[in-house]
Design a protein around this motif. Sequence first.
Motif, PDB file in Angstrom:
ATOM      1  N   ILE A 272      30.231 -21.201  30.748  1.00 13.93           N
ATOM      2  CA  ILE A 272      29.354 -20.579  31.741  1.00 13.93           C
ATOM      3  C   ILE A 272      29.597 -21.175  33.118  1.00 13.93           C
ATOM      4  CG2 ILE A 272      26.923 -20.459  32.470  1.00 13.93           C
ATOM      5  CD1 ILE A 272      26.213 -20.038  29.506  1.00 13.93           C
ATOM      6  N   HIS A 273      29.963 -22.442  33.159  1.00 16.83           N
ATOM      7  CA  HIS A 273      30.230 -23.108  34.440  1.00 16.83           C
ATOM      8  C   HIS A 273      31.668 -22.882  34.924  1.00 16.83           C
ATOM      9  CE1 HIS A 273      26.561 -25.471  35.363  1.00 16.83           C
ATOM     10  NE2 HIS A 273      26.320 -25.267  34.083  1.00 16.83           N
ATOM     11  N   GLY A 274      32.357 -21.933  34.302  1.00 18.27           N
ATOM     12  CA  GLY A 274      33.679 -21.546  34.779  1.00 18.27           C
ATOM     13  C   GLY A 274      34.823 -22.397  34.271  1.00 18.27           C
ATOM     14  N   ARG A 275      34.542 -23.403  33.469  1.00 16.75           N
ATOM     15  CA  ARG A 275      35.602 -24.287  32.965  1.00 16.75           C
ATOM     16  C   ARG A 275      36.050 -23.772  31.592  1.00 16.75           C
ATOM     17  NH1 ARG A 275      32.877 -30.089  34.319  1.00 16.75           N
ATOM     18  NH2 ARG A 275      34.358 -30.769  32.719  1.00 16.75           N
ATOM     19  N   THR A 276      36.643 -22.571  31.625  1.00 16.45           N
ATOM     20  CA  THR A 276      36.935 -21.861  30.382  1.00 16.45           C
ATOM     21  C   THR A 276      38.026 -22.547  29.563  1.00 16.45           C
ATOM     22  OG1 THR A 276      38.370 -20.398  31.669  1.00 16.45           O
ATOM     23  CG2 THR A 276      36.144 -19.637  31.229  1.00 16.45           C
ATOM     24  N   GLU A 277      39.037 -23.098  30.239  1.00 12.59           N
ATOM     25  CA  GLU A 277      40.101 -23.790  29.499  1.00 12.59           C
ATOM     26  C   GLU A 277      39.556 -25.044  28.816  1.00 12.59           C
ATOM     27  OE1 GLU A 277      43.510 -24.484  31.898  1.00 12.59           O
ATOM     28  OE2 GLU A 277      43.908 -22.358  32.252  1.00 12.59           O
ATOM     29  N   ASP A 278      38.632 -25.734  29.490  1.00 10.90           N
ATOM     30  CA  ASP A 278      37.994 -26.903  28.870  1.00 10.90           C
ATOM     31  C   ASP A 278      37.188 -26.485  27.641  1.00 10.90           C
ATOM     32  OD1 ASP A 278      39.032 -28.647  30.712  1.00 10.90           O
ATOM     33  OD2 ASP A 278      37.275 -28.634  32.014  1.00 10.90           O
ATOM     34  N   ALA A 279      36.555 -25.310  27.726  1.00 11.37           N
ATOM     35  CA  ALA A 279      35.768 -24.806  26.591  1.00 11.37           C
ATOM     36  C   ALA A 279      36.660 -24.599  25.374  1.00 11.37           C
ATOM     37  CB  ALA A 279      35.070 -23.499  26.972  1.00 11.37           C
ATOM     38  N   VAL A 280      37.851 -24.034  25.592  1.00 15.79           N
ATOM     39  CA  VAL A 280      38.784 -23.804  24.478  1.00 15.79           C
ATOM     40  C   VAL A 280      39.294 -25.138  23.934  1.00 15.79           C
ATOM     41  CG1 VAL A 280      41.003 -22.786  23.834  1.00 15.79           C
ATOM     42  CG2 VAL A 280      39.428 -21.526  25.315  1.00 15.79           C
ATOM     43  N   LYS A 281      39.501 -26.113  24.808  1.00 14.32           N
ATOM     44  CA  LYS A 281      39.928 -27.443  24.354  1.00 14.32           C
ATOM     45  C   LYS A 281      38.856 -28.091  23.483  1.00 14.32           C
ATOM     46  CE  LYS A 281      42.971 -28.475  28.286  1.00 14.32           C
ATOM     47  NZ  LYS A 281      43.131 -29.280  29.530  1.00 14.32           N
ATOM     48  N   ILE A 282      37.587 -27.939  23.884  1.00 10.94           N
ATOM     49  CA  ILE A 282      36.483 -28.492  23.085  1.00 10.94           C
ATOM     50  C   ILE A 282      36.431 -27.804  21.726  1.00 10.94           C
ATOM     51  CG2 ILE A 282      33.966 -28.730  22.947  1.00 10.94           C
ATOM     52  CD1 ILE A 282      33.977 -28.964  26.026  1.00 10.94           C
TER      53      ILE A 282
ATOM     54  N   LYS B 219      28.647 -39.314  24.734  1.00 13.62           N
ATOM     55  CA  LYS B 219      27.890 -40.474  24.256  1.00 13.62           C
ATOM     56  C   LYS B 219      27.187 -40.218  22.928  1.00 13.62           C
ATOM     57  CE  LYS B 219      26.826 -42.737  28.681  1.00 13.62           C
ATOM     58  NZ  LYS B 219      25.728 -43.128  29.598  1.00 13.62           N
ATOM     59  N   LEU B 220      26.897 -38.951  22.640  1.00 13.88           N
ATOM     60  CA  LEU B 220      26.157 -38.620  21.419  1.00 13.88           C
ATOM     61  C   LEU B 220      27.022 -38.953  20.211  1.00 13.88           C
ATOM     62  CD1 LEU B 220      23.491 -37.374  20.419  1.00 13.88           C
ATOM     63  CD2 LEU B 220      24.612 -35.150  20.440  1.00 13.88           C
ATOM     64  N   GLY B 221      26.557 -39.890  19.397  1.00 15.42           N
ATOM     65  CA  GLY B 221      27.368 -40.391  18.284  1.00 15.42           C
ATOM     66  C   GLY B 221      27.662 -39.328  17.243  1.00 15.42           C
ATOM     67  N   LYS B 222      26.607 -38.753  16.661  1.00 12.84           N
ATOM     68  CA  LYS B 222      26.792 -37.768  15.600  1.00 12.84           C
ATOM     69  C   LYS B 222      26.532 -36.376  16.165  1.00 12.84           C
ATOM     70  CE  LYS B 222      25.609 -36.880  10.774  1.00 12.84           C
ATOM     71  NZ  LYS B 222      24.752 -37.272   9.639  1.00 12.84           N
ATOM     72  N   ARG B 223      27.592 -35.575  16.267  1.00 13.63           N
ATOM     73  CA  ARG B 223      27.466 -34.234  16.833  1.00 13.63           C
ATOM     74  C   ARG B 223      27.649 -33.211  15.713  1.00 13.63           C
ATOM     75  NH1 ARG B 223      30.810 -36.909  21.001  1.00 13.63           N
ATOM     76  NH2 ARG B 223      32.648 -36.241  19.824  1.00 13.63           N
ATOM     77  N   ASP B 224      26.640 -32.350  15.523  1.00 12.90           N
ATOM     78  CA  ASP B 224      26.767 -31.310  14.512  1.00 12.90           C
ATOM     79  C   ASP B 224      27.405 -30.063  15.130  1.00 12.90           C
ATOM     80  OD1 ASP B 224      24.724 -30.245  16.039  1.00 12.90           O
ATOM     81  OD2 ASP B 224      23.179 -30.520  14.527  1.00 12.90           O
TER      82      ASP B 224
ATOM     83  N   GLY C 252      36.952 -32.429  12.189  1.00 12.17           N
ATOM     84  CA  GLY C 252      36.616 -32.085  10.806  1.00 12.17           C
ATOM     85  C   GLY C 252      35.451 -31.141  10.631  1.00 12.17           C
ATOM     86  N   LEU C 253      35.013 -30.465  11.708  1.00  9.02           N
ATOM     87  CA  LEU C 253      33.895 -29.528  11.612  1.00  9.02           C
ATOM     88  C   LEU C 253      34.408 -28.094  11.535  1.00  9.02           C
ATOM     89  CD1 LEU C 253      31.457 -31.123  14.192  1.00  9.02           C
ATOM     90  CD2 LEU C 253      31.184 -31.077  11.727  1.00  9.02           C
ATOM     91  N   LYS C 254      33.791 -27.307  10.680  1.00  6.08           N
ATOM     92  CA  LYS C 254      34.205 -25.917  10.498  1.00  6.08           C
ATOM     93  C   LYS C 254      33.420 -25.011  11.443  1.00  6.08           C
ATOM     94  CE  LYS C 254      34.583 -22.243   7.048  1.00  6.08           C
ATOM     95  NZ  LYS C 254      34.273 -21.832   5.658  1.00  6.08           N
ATOM     96  N   PRO C 255      34.113 -24.190  12.245  1.00 10.24           N
ATOM     97  CA  PRO C 255      33.402 -23.280  13.164  1.00 10.24           C
ATOM     98  C   PRO C 255      32.571 -22.261  12.386  1.00 10.24           C
ATOM     99  CG  PRO C 255      35.766 -23.372  13.653  1.00 10.24           C
ATOM    100  CD  PRO C 255      35.564 -24.052  12.337  1.00 10.24           C
ATOM    101  N   ASN C 256      31.464 -21.823  12.994  1.00  9.41           N
ATOM    102  CA  ASN C 256      30.654 -20.762  12.402  1.00  9.41           C
ATOM    103  C   ASN C 256      30.606 -19.561  13.349  1.00  9.41           C
ATOM    104  OD1 ASN C 256      28.814 -21.461  14.418  1.00  9.41           O
ATOM    105  ND2 ASN C 256      27.434 -22.534  13.036  1.00  9.41           N
TER     106      ASN C 256
END
Length: 556
Positions: A388-398, A370-375, A406-410
């Motif tokens: 941390i909640h064990g959903r590791t594949e979902d974490a990689v998808k995110i 729901k959060l419109g602008k995510r940094d 269009g966001l650059k990882p840090n």
Amino acid sequence: MAYSLELKLSKLLPQCTFKHLKQIHALIVTTSLNQNIQTFSKFLRRSTEFGTMEYPNLIFSQLGPQFSNNIMIQNAMIRGCDANGLFEQCLHLFDEMPLRGLKPHNFTYPYVLNSCSKLGWFRKGKQVHCQIVKDGFESNLAVVNALFNVYVKMVDSGDPGVVNCRKLNDARRVFDDMSVKPIELWNRMISLYASVCDVQSARELFDVMAERDIVSWNSMITGYAEVRDVGNARDLFERMPEKDVVSWTLMIRVYANARDLKTARRFFEIMPCKNVVSWNSMISSYTQHGQHEESLDLFVQMQFNGIVPDKYTFVSILSACSQLGALEFGKWIHYVIEDWSQFGAILGTALIDMYAKCGDINRAFTLFIKLGKRDVFCWNVMIRCVAIHGRTEDAVKIYSLMQKNGLKPNDFTFTAALFACSHGGLVKEGERIFYSMEREFGVEPKLEHYGCIIDLLSRNGQLEQAVRLVKEMPHKPDIAIWGALLGGCRERSHLKLAEEVMEKATELEANESGVYVLLSNMHASVGQWPEAQIARERMEEKKIWKNTGRSTVYAS
């Protein structure tokens, strides 16, 4: 007639609308005023004050040499470009001045210097400084103020916590060379020293000021707060001729920084007047020092006193809820906030983090969507929370979705993604992410990134590759990396390598019981009881003890 019209236009221009400006332009073009440079420069200057340079640029491009090579016209354009954020164009016009046979003066330099400051072009700023000295404008107050701002910005642009003495000295030289120093500039110089924790230099300036205002005193106390000098801060506070709410709030910070929260709270209680910043200061002090129950209690008191919280209040309280696992209290905060989306990504991220750490990962994910602008910080928090909640594949998808947005990882993004891979056993994905850091994103892996990938390889049967990576990495391994390798040795029952790893870990002299316990258990698992006992005895010799596990439950 012409003089009367010129006078009338001079009065009309400052208040005219853009529509009227175009009518005035038509009047100038169709009358003898089209030869009057002074009137035309006022008109051009006014045309730059409507938030865009499109119309002024069009006018300027159509001018003949008589006007375009005039200093008043050029200054009007330079001022307009600086005011409208076209800083590079401003500097380009400045560089063109010698080609047009023009010399900049005290009306030119302040805007040029401001553009240098905004762009972070400090080398260019120094070149302009040299030209100012050469042209004899180093005593002009407006020019020197702008020059001082460049050097202040230069100091501020450094890495947090890293003091560049040369840059600071440059700012001080400009300050010392000023013939007239308003009290505001004294305060800025004191604040500059305070910001880099040079309280001695700040105090020397403070002591020689001809006059001081309340900002001078507060700036000096801020410096003492930064270096945790309670004695001098308290002495200044007691000597202040007048105190405002900022002064009292600063003393809360002074004692909180010194970990004396009891005295900080006493100052808070006796303040003659409190504002939301004062409440935030006390609440955040409790949160930062782990006294989370006190944060929540004070927030409740804040509500009873009718003080309207702001986003900083909510972020501190949500952080306290996260640490306590106080889900119900966190839900109440969410209800109190009502329209949390108006506060932006920082508060939205705090809410997401609270729900995730309190066990409600589904609500956290719903808020994230729901959060419109995510940094980048928000994405990082979500990746780690899901992992941390064990959903590791979902974490990689995110992590992948973040890049598609269009966001650059840090640094922290990669730490979170590699943490997910490590805990999910995603070897290929983890290796792909790790080796893409420098190759695709120009981010040099740090020790924690190596720790994650080595842990991933060690946990999943890639022990030889993990050992090779430890030897090749440009960092000295810490206890976490040796512990990860030791864990891999246990999986493979590789006792010889385990002993070598243990020797390296022992050289660090880290008081970590885990590696000793792990080695002892490895020997015991294959019946090598004497060796297991030796590992335990090493712990006792070094006075390293395995802490008993504890848990805390907060009743909402």
